[in-house]
Design a protein around this motif. Sequence first.
Motif, PDB file in Angstrom:
ATOM      1  N   LYS A 237       9.874  17.722 -10.798  1.00  0.00           N
ATOM      2  CA  LYS A 237       9.608  16.362 -11.058  1.00  0.00           C
ATOM      3  C   LYS A 237       8.487  15.634 -10.236  1.00  0.00           C
ATOM      4  CE  LYS A 237      11.692  12.110 -12.395  1.00  0.00           C
ATOM      5  NZ  LYS A 237      10.271  11.169 -12.188  1.00  0.00           N
ATOM      6  N   ARG A 238       8.716  15.860  -8.676  1.00  0.00           N
ATOM      7  CA  ARG A 238       8.135  15.179  -7.829  1.00  0.00           C
ATOM      8  C   ARG A 238       6.593  15.862  -7.920  1.00  0.00           C
ATOM      9  NH1 ARG A 238      10.672  16.631  -3.134  1.00  0.00           N
ATOM     10  NH2 ARG A 238      12.798  16.448  -3.935  1.00  0.00           N
ATOM     11  N   HIS A 239       6.573  17.339  -8.116  1.00  0.00           N
ATOM     12  CA  HIS A 239       5.261  17.978  -8.305  1.00  0.00           C
ATOM     13  C   HIS A 239       4.566  17.334  -9.384  1.00  0.00           C
ATOM     14  CE1 HIS A 239       2.731  21.153  -7.780  1.00  0.00           C
ATOM     15  NE2 HIS A 239       2.543  21.463  -9.129  1.00  0.00           N
ATOM     16  N   HIS A 240       5.215  17.487 -10.548  1.00  0.00           N
ATOM     17  CA  HIS A 240       4.515  16.582 -11.881  1.00  0.00           C
ATOM     18  C   HIS A 240       4.229  15.163 -11.519  1.00  0.00           C
ATOM     19  CE1 HIS A 240       4.737  14.435 -15.695  1.00  0.00           C
ATOM     20  NE2 HIS A 240       4.437  15.667 -15.974  1.00  0.00           N
ATOM     21  N   ASP A 241       4.822  14.292 -11.052  1.00  0.00           N
ATOM     22  CA  ASP A 241       4.485  12.987 -10.833  1.00  0.00           C
ATOM     23  C   ASP A 241       3.494  12.880  -9.813  1.00  0.00           C
ATOM     24  OD1 ASP A 241       6.484  12.457 -12.652  1.00  0.00           O
ATOM     25  OD2 ASP A 241       8.062  11.618 -11.338  1.00  0.00           O
ATOM     26  N   LYS A 242       3.213  13.861  -8.809  1.00  0.00           N
ATOM     27  CA  LYS A 242       2.432  13.611  -7.872  1.00  0.00           C
ATOM     28  C   LYS A 242       0.949  13.949  -8.544  1.00  0.00           C
ATOM     29  CE  LYS A 242       3.386  15.859  -4.206  1.00  0.00           C
ATOM     30  NZ  LYS A 242       3.544  16.964  -3.044  1.00  0.00           N
ATOM     31  N   ARG A 243       0.911  14.682  -9.668  1.00  0.00           N
ATOM     32  CA  ARG A 243      -0.348  15.129 -10.144  1.00  0.00           C
ATOM     33  C   ARG A 243      -0.573  14.252 -11.569  1.00  0.00           C
ATOM     34  NH1 ARG A 243       1.282  18.281  -6.625  1.00  0.00           N
ATOM     35  NH2 ARG A 243       0.072  19.799  -5.771  1.00  0.00           N
TER      36      ARG A 243
ATOM     37  N   HIS B 145      -1.607  11.691 -13.915  1.00  0.00           N
ATOM     38  CA  HIS B 145      -2.901  10.801 -14.052  1.00  0.00           C
ATOM     39  C   HIS B 145      -2.757   9.840 -15.334  1.00  0.00           C
ATOM     40  CE1 HIS B 145      -6.866   9.248 -13.550  1.00  0.00           C
ATOM     41  NE2 HIS B 145      -7.082   9.236 -14.887  1.00  0.00           N
TER      42      HIS B 145
END
Length: 111
Positions: free
Chosen positions: A47-53, A55
């Motif tokens: 989730k952190r990886h997804h939210d970081k990217r 847009h």
Amino acid sequence: SVLMDLKDPVDHQGRPFHHKVRDLQQRLRNIYKKVRDNSDRDFLVAKRHHDKRLHVVEYKEGGKCYVLIACPKHKMAPRWCGPFLITKVISDHLLEVQLQSGQVKIFNTSR
């Protein structure tokens, strides 16, 4: 050997058989807890990886947007038309757009 264990009320360490069953149940509970903890942790990492990217585009009334054509007339035709005027923002994913012909249509912004 398993069949013999079931017949014998005492295991090879001299403990009653129900103690062995209780130990196995506890080991299974511990394994289940570790699996749950690891899967929760992996979900949070993903989730952190997804939210970081991620847009996020915020649309406003009076702004411009392009519209995706679902089936172009031929494969080399442009798939996006516009820019068109946004007449109303219905939700985060729905826009009411005024086309060049003056017609007003609702489009999904997920594409």
